[in-house]
Each structure stands twice: as structure tokens, then as C-alpha cells.
Design a protein around this motif. Structure first.
Motif, PDB file in Angstrom:
ATOM      1  N   ALA A 117      85.535  67.707  79.816  1.00 23.18           N
ATOM      2  CA  ALA A 117      84.844  68.776  80.546  1.00 23.18           C
ATOM      3  C   ALA A 117      85.491  70.134  80.268  1.00 23.18           C
ATOM      4  N   GLU A 118      86.802  70.199  80.391  1.00 27.92           N
ATOM      5  CA  GLU A 118      87.469  71.496  80.224  1.00 27.92           C
ATOM      6  C   GLU A 118      87.318  72.012  78.791  1.00 27.92           C
ATOM      7  N   GLN A 119      87.528  71.112  77.819  1.00 26.31           N
ATOM      8  CA  GLN A 119      87.479  71.555  76.421  1.00 26.31           C
ATOM      9  C   GLN A 119      86.057  71.859  75.963  1.00 26.31           C
ATOM     10  N   MET A 120      85.052  71.337  76.664  1.00 25.02           N
ATOM     11  CA  MET A 120      83.663  71.663  76.321  1.00 25.02           C
ATOM     12  C   MET A 120      83.121  72.729  77.280  1.00 25.02           C
ATOM     13  N   HIS A 121      84.056  73.469  77.859  1.00 28.64           N
ATOM     14  CA  HIS A 121      83.713  74.619  78.715  1.00 28.64           C
ATOM     15  C   HIS A 121      82.793  74.208  79.863  1.00 28.64           C
ATOM     16  N   TRP A 122      83.107  73.042  80.443  1.00 28.24           N
ATOM     17  CA  TRP A 122      82.485  72.544  81.671  1.00 28.24           C
ATOM     18  C   TRP A 122      81.013  72.208  81.503  1.00 28.24           C
ATOM     19  N   ARG A 123      80.561  72.031  80.264  1.00 28.15           N
ATOM     20  CA  ARG A 123      79.208  71.502  80.006  1.00 28.15           C
ATOM     21  C   ARG A 123      79.382  70.141  79.338  1.00 28.15           C
ATOM     22  N   LEU A 124      79.221  69.091  80.110  1.00 28.77           N
ATOM     23  CA  LEU A 124      79.463  67.755  79.558  1.00 28.77           C
ATOM     24  C   LEU A 124      78.513  67.481  78.395  1.00 28.77           C
ATOM     25  N   PRO A 125      78.968  66.678  77.427  1.00 25.79           N
ATOM     26  CA  PRO A 125      78.102  66.349  76.293  1.00 25.79           C
ATOM     27  C   PRO A 125      76.959  65.426  76.722  1.00 25.79           C
ATOM     28  N   GLU A 126      75.993  65.266  75.841  1.00 29.28           N
ATOM     29  CA  GLU A 126      74.883  64.347  76.148  1.00 29.28           C
ATOM     30  C   GLU A 126      75.349  62.892  76.039  1.00 29.28           C
ATOM     31  N   ALA A 127      76.341  62.641  75.198  1.00 23.94           N
ATOM     32  CA  ALA A 127      76.808  61.248  75.045  1.00 23.94           C
ATOM     33  C   ALA A 127      78.280  61.203  74.657  1.00 23.94           C
ATOM     34  N   ILE A 128      78.921  60.107  75.052  1.00 23.06           N
ATOM     35  CA  ILE A 128      80.318  59.847  74.671  1.00 23.06           C
ATOM     36  C   ILE A 128      80.361  58.434  74.096  1.00 23.06           C
ATOM     37  N   ILE A 129      80.942  58.309  72.904  1.00 23.71           N
ATOM     38  CA  ILE A 129      81.075  56.968  72.311  1.00 23.71           C
ATOM     39  C   ILE A 129      82.533  56.547  72.403  1.00 23.71           C
ATOM     40  N   TYR A 130      82.736  55.367  72.965  1.00 18.64           N
ATOM     41  CA  TYR A 130      84.086  54.944  73.301  1.00 18.64           C
ATOM     42  C   TYR A 130      84.376  53.532  72.793  1.00 18.64           C
ATOM     43  N   PRO A 131      85.401  53.372  71.932  1.00 19.55           N
ATOM     44  CA  PRO A 131      85.779  52.035  71.459  1.00 19.55           C
ATOM     45  C   PRO A 131      86.403  51.240  72.598  1.00 19.55           C
ATOM     46  N   THR A 132      85.777  50.146  72.960  1.00 24.24           N
ATOM     47  CA  THR A 132      86.087  49.479  74.222  1.00 24.24           C
ATOM     48  C   THR A 132      86.697  48.095  74.030  1.00 24.24           C
ATOM     49  N   GLY A 133      87.857  47.921  74.634  1.00 28.98           N
ATOM     50  CA  GLY A 133      88.453  46.594  74.721  1.00 28.98           C
ATOM     51  C   GLY A 133      88.360  46.178  76.173  1.00 28.98           C
ATOM     52  N   GLY A 134      89.408  46.561  76.958  1.00 32.21           N
ATOM     53  CA  GLY A 134      89.366  46.348  78.399  1.00 32.21           C
ATOM     54  C   GLY A 134      88.493  47.371  79.115  1.00 32.21           C
ATOM     55  N   GLY A 135      88.205  48.488  78.446  1.00 32.35           N
ATOM     56  CA  GLY A 135      87.267  49.468  78.982  1.00 32.35           C
ATOM     57  C   GLY A 135      87.874  50.494  79.923  1.00 32.35           C
ATOM     58  N   VAL A 136      89.198  50.566  79.979  1.00 33.89           N
ATOM     59  CA  VAL A 136      89.829  51.436  80.984  1.00 33.89           C
ATOM     60  C   VAL A 136      89.512  52.913  80.737  1.00 33.89           C
ATOM     61  N   GLY A 137      89.449  53.298  79.478  1.00 31.87           N
ATOM     62  CA  GLY A 137      89.129  54.693  79.171  1.00 31.87           C
ATOM     63  C   GLY A 137      87.742  55.063  79.666  1.00 31.87           C
ATOM     64  N   LEU A 138      86.815  54.161  79.452  1.00 33.16           N
ATOM     65  CA  LEU A 138      85.436  54.410  79.881  1.00 33.16           C
ATOM     66  C   LEU A 138      85.348  54.514  81.406  1.00 33.16           C
ATOM     67  N   LEU A 139      86.000  53.580  82.088  1.00 36.79           N
ATOM     68  CA  LEU A 139      85.995  53.599  83.559  1.00 36.79           C
ATOM     69  C   LEU A 139      86.658  54.877  84.062  1.00 36.79           C
ATOM     70  N   GLY A 140      87.768  55.221  83.422  1.00 38.87           N
ATOM     71  CA  GLY A 140      88.514  56.395  83.862  1.00 38.87           C
ATOM     72  C   GLY A 140      87.692  57.670  83.706  1.00 38.87           C
ATOM     73  N   MET A 141      87.022  57.802  82.573  1.00 38.85           N
ATOM     74  CA  MET A 141      86.224  59.025  82.371  1.00 38.85           C
ATOM     75  C   MET A 141      85.093  59.128  83.374  1.00 38.85           C
ATOM     76  N   TRP A 142      84.462  57.992  83.643  1.00 34.70           N
ATOM     77  CA  TRP A 142      83.360  58.004  84.614  1.00 34.70           C
ATOM     78  C   TRP A 142      83.889  58.401  85.999  1.00 34.70           C
ATOM     79  N   LYS A 143      85.044  57.876  86.335  1.00 37.25           N
ATOM     80  CA  LYS A 143      85.676  58.237  87.624  1.00 37.25           C
ATOM     81  C   LYS A 143      85.963  59.741  87.651  1.00 37.25           C
ATOM     82  N   ALA A 144      86.438  60.261  86.521  1.00 34.97           N
ATOM     83  CA  ALA A 144      86.733  61.701  86.456  1.00 34.97           C
ATOM     84  C   ALA A 144      85.462  62.525  86.665  1.00 34.97           C
ATOM     85  N   PHE A 145      84.366  62.095  86.085  1.00 30.86           N
ATOM     86  CA  PHE A 145      83.119  62.860  86.244  1.00 30.86           C
ATOM     87  C   PHE A 145      82.688  62.858  87.714  1.00 30.86           C
ATOM     88  N   GLU A 146      82.825  61.702  88.368  1.00 32.65           N
ATOM     89  CA  GLU A 146      82.468  61.636  89.796  1.00 32.65           C
ATOM     90  C   GLU A 146      83.370  62.564  90.612  1.00 32.65           C
TER      91      GLU A 146
END
Ligand SMILES: Cc1ncc(COP(=O)(O)O)c(C=O)c1O
Ligand SMILES: [Zn+2]
Length: 402
Positions: free
Chosen positions: A213-242
């Protein structure tokens, strides 16, 4: 720093106290999330508060667990504008301490372990989480007990040894390593920092969402592609957006969250295509992208829920496509990515070809680690002769033409 108000079970909603170490919900094994009083925090913690702060993940300290950080400078990694696609950015997590995004989660988890006075930490890992734990445990003066598959990329093993961790190489997968930690932890007095079995690794990883969010000047992108194993990064980012929505930092827009896994271990794409709420364990998991060789993600129900809520999707790509993309990124972007990270590019190409993503969509591709950690893995799989060393270099001591 704010207090964590409580820990909340992501299955049953139960609240647990945050003043002592916790693992998962005692009722149903659900993943615990740290919750803060965001309304109160938002009164003084503004986007402008970040101006001039140090360029690491602790710049978001008001929404991180309250303790003196065990930090090696993790986070605030480059957001590189692609040279190939005008609406694509590469978030280069390979520049973190120990060469992967795992530094963020382990910085937060070790910070809290130290605060709670824990002395011995244990982890099952595909490799990068192990070396990250080893480094942060060393920095904090704690013991690290590490279980990794025997065929782990060599850099991770050498790093763990260099940092003075206790390492067991296991004839099996990360799931077998996890069983061994679970069996021994009580007798050995270890605190288990397995993915999603303590609440703070996800807190560290959520800072990737704040940074997007900060590096894209607070305009979130239309999509984020995330290489997922346990998925913690994906969960974390979603939590951050909330959280950022509650802080009033972003609007209601939601990036499509897109999981990429390897065709040799693709439980999430399979469950997604079958419309399931949880994933089945993937039999005979096999891929050169070690971090994606997770047969069953503990937080599968959370991952699949986020895919649904965000109108995202899940894609499987082959090891051949991944290797091709490692080389392509290196040669076109100057980014030598981990195979897991290069899988993001392979997924982007697929989704552009299928029409799921449009050229005009702003998309962030996560490169979750550095290719330098996979020299032994990728050098064997380069598919074309162009990568063999020039003849002049093969004769010892002669400096090549470039
Ligand atoms: C380089 C790399 N990318 C991605 C992953 C998957 O991460 P997560 O467990 O957050 O899904 C890993 C996990 O080991 C990894 O090392
Ligand atoms: Zn619960």
C-alpha cells in the motif's frame, strides 16, 4: 507500540489473552490472530506518521506486537517496476536478511519469544524459515532447533550451521519434520514456531501488505500473485488490508489475491477448482521450488476463503515453466529470483493468456526469495545451453570476455 488487545481464533472467534505465549485455539485448533484496538490507534497513527521512519518493517510498529524488536533490518524491500510489462511490479523479498521474506515472520516471532522469556525455539521448515529462525535466534541469544528435509537447498543448511543452530535433516517432507517437532517439543522444552502455530509470524508477514500500500502510494493494485506454501504471506497481507481499512488508510478496493503453486504439489489450486473449503494432503509432493512443497497447509481454510472474498484464483505452474521464468527474470529484469518467486511470473503469463488478468490491471508479483539461495538447485535445471559458462571461463583462471 500498541498492546495486542487479545488473540482471536479464526475458526470459532474465541478470545485468548496475549500476555503469555499461545499456540492455536485450544477448542478447535484454529489459527490465532493478534487483534489491536485499531480505532484508538488510528487516532494518532496516520499515513503521514511513516514519513522519515527507518526503512524496515518496524516502521509499522503501532500495529505490531509490543516488544523491543529483534531486528536485522528486515522489510521495506524494493518494489521494482517491471521493465517488460508496464503495469507489473516485482516486490523483491530476496533482499531481506537471510535472503527471503521469512525474515519478517521470524523477526516478529523471535521478538515475542524473547519478550516471553522463552529460551528454546523449534521449527520444521522447507529451508528459508529455518535459516531465518537461526539468524534471529542467534541475534536474540536463543537456541534454535531445526528440522528440514534432507534435500533442502544447500545454502539454508550452511546458513543454519553458521548461525549455530541445532539441525536435524529428515528423510521426508516438511510435514514429517512437523511431526518430529510435535513429538519431541514437550520433553525437550521447545517452543514450537511452526507456521501458523504461534500468532506472530503472520504479524511480521503482514507488513508486506502495508508496504504494498505505501509503496504504491495507497492505491492497492488490482491483483497480487503470491507463491504459496503454508500461505502465511497471503493471510498476512489480507489481514493488513483489513487493518488499513479500519485505520482509514485505504478505501474499500480489494486486490484479487492469487495463489501460485507448483504442479508437483498443488493442493490449493486443486481444492479451488473443486470448490472446496479445505484442501486434501497432496500425495508424493515434488518440485524444485522447495518452499512450495507443502502437501497440506494448516491455514488452508483461511487461504481458500481469501481467494473467494477477493475474487482471486489459484494457479499451478510446472517446474519447467518456473525454471524458464527464473532465467527470463534474470535476463530481462536483472532479478535473480528464487524458483518460488519466479512461479509468480509463470502464473501472471497464464492468467494474461486466459484473460483473467488484463494488460491494464496493475499487478504485484512477489519474488519471495533470492536465487542465490538455490544455486545448487537451479544450476542443474537450466534448460538451455546459453547458460553454460563461456569457454574462456572454463579454463581455470582466465577472465572471460565480460
Ligand atoms: C522462497 C519461498 N517462497 C514462498 C514460500 C511459501 O511461503 P508461505 O508458507 O508463506 O506460503 C516459501 C516457504 O518456505 C519460501 O521459502
Ligand atoms: Zn477456536
Amino acid at each position: 507500540m500498541a498492546e495486542v488487545a487479545y488473540l482471536e481464533c479464526t475458526r470459532c472467534g474465541e478470545h485468548l489473552g496475549a500476555s503469555q505465549p499461545q499456540s492455536v485455539c485450544p477448542r478447535d485448533g484454529g489459527v490465532l490472530y493478534a487483534r489491536y484496538d485499531l480505532e484508538q490507534i488510528g487516532k494518532t497513527f496516520k499515513r503521514e506518521s511513516l514519513l522519515g521512519r527507518e526503512p524496515n518493517m518496524w516502521r509499522y510498529r503501532e500495529v505490531l506486537p509490543p516488544a523491543e524488536p529483534v531486528s536485522l533490518g528486515e522489510g521495506f524491500t524494493p518494489m521494482l517496476h517491471s521493465r517488460e510489462y508496464s503495469n507489473v511490479w516485482i516486490k523483491d523479498e530476496g533482499l531481506n536478511p537471510t535472503g527471503s521474506f521469512k525474515a519478517r515472520g521470524l523477526s516478529a516471532a523471535v521478538t515475542m519469544a524473547k519478550k516471553f522469556g522463552l529460551k528454546k525455539l523449534a521449527i520444521p521448515s522447507a529451508g528459508n524459515a529455518a535459516s531465518a529462525l537461526a539468524a534471529y535466534a542467534a541475534a536474540a541469544g536463543l537456541e534454535a532447533h531445526i528440522f528440514m528435509p534432507r534435500d533442502v537447498p544447500q545454502a539454508n543448511l550452511v546458513e543454519c550451521q553458521a548461525y549455530g543452530a541445532n539441525v536435524a535433516l529428515v528423510n521426508g517432507l516438511i510435514s514429517d519434520c512437523g511431526r518430529m517437532v510435535a513429538e519431541q517439543k514437550e520433553a525437550k522444552g521447545w517452543f514450537d514456531v511452526t507456521t501458523l502455530k504461534e500468532p506472530y509470524r503472520v504479524e511480521g508477514k503482514k507488513t508486506m501488505g502495508y508496504e504494498v500500500a505505501e509503496q504504491m502510494h495507497w492505491r492497492l493494485p488490482e491483483a497480487i500473485i503470491y507463491p504459496t506454501g503454508g500461505g502465511v504471506g497471503l493471510l498476512g497481507m489480507w489481514k493488513a488490508f483489513e487493518e488499513m481499512r479500519k485505520l482509514g488508510w485505504i478505501g474499500t478496493e480489494q486486490p484479487k489475491m492469487i495463489v501460485v503453486q507448483s504442479a508437483g504439489c498443488a493442493p490449493i489450486p486443486k481444492a479451488w477448482n473443486e470448490g472446496k473449503d479445505t484442501a486434501e494432503a497432496w500425495p508424493q509432493a515434488e518440485t524444485l521450488a522447495a518452499g512450495l512443497r507443502v502437501p497440506k497447509a494448516y491455514g488452508d481454510y483461511l487461504i481458500l476463503n481469501i481467494l473467494r472474498k477477493s475474487n482471486g484464483t489459484a494457479v499451478a505452474v510446472t517446474d519447467e515453466e518456473i525454471t524458464h521464468c527464473v532465467l527470463h527474470w534474470a535476463r530481462v529484469e536483472g532479478v535473480f529470483a528464487a524458483p518460488e518467486g519466479a512461479a509468480s511470473l509463470a502464473a501472471y503469463r497464464k492468467l494474461r493468456a486466459s484473460g483473467f488478468l488484463k494488460e491494464s490491471d496493475r499487478v504485484v508479483l512477489f519474488n519471495t526469495g533470492s536465487g542465490l539461495k538455490y544455486i545448487d538447485v537451479v544450476s542443474h535445471s537450466f534448460p538451455d545451453s546459453k547458460v553454460s559458462r563461456p569457454a574462456s571461463r572454463q579454463i581455470g583462471g582466465i577472465i572471460g570476455p565480460y
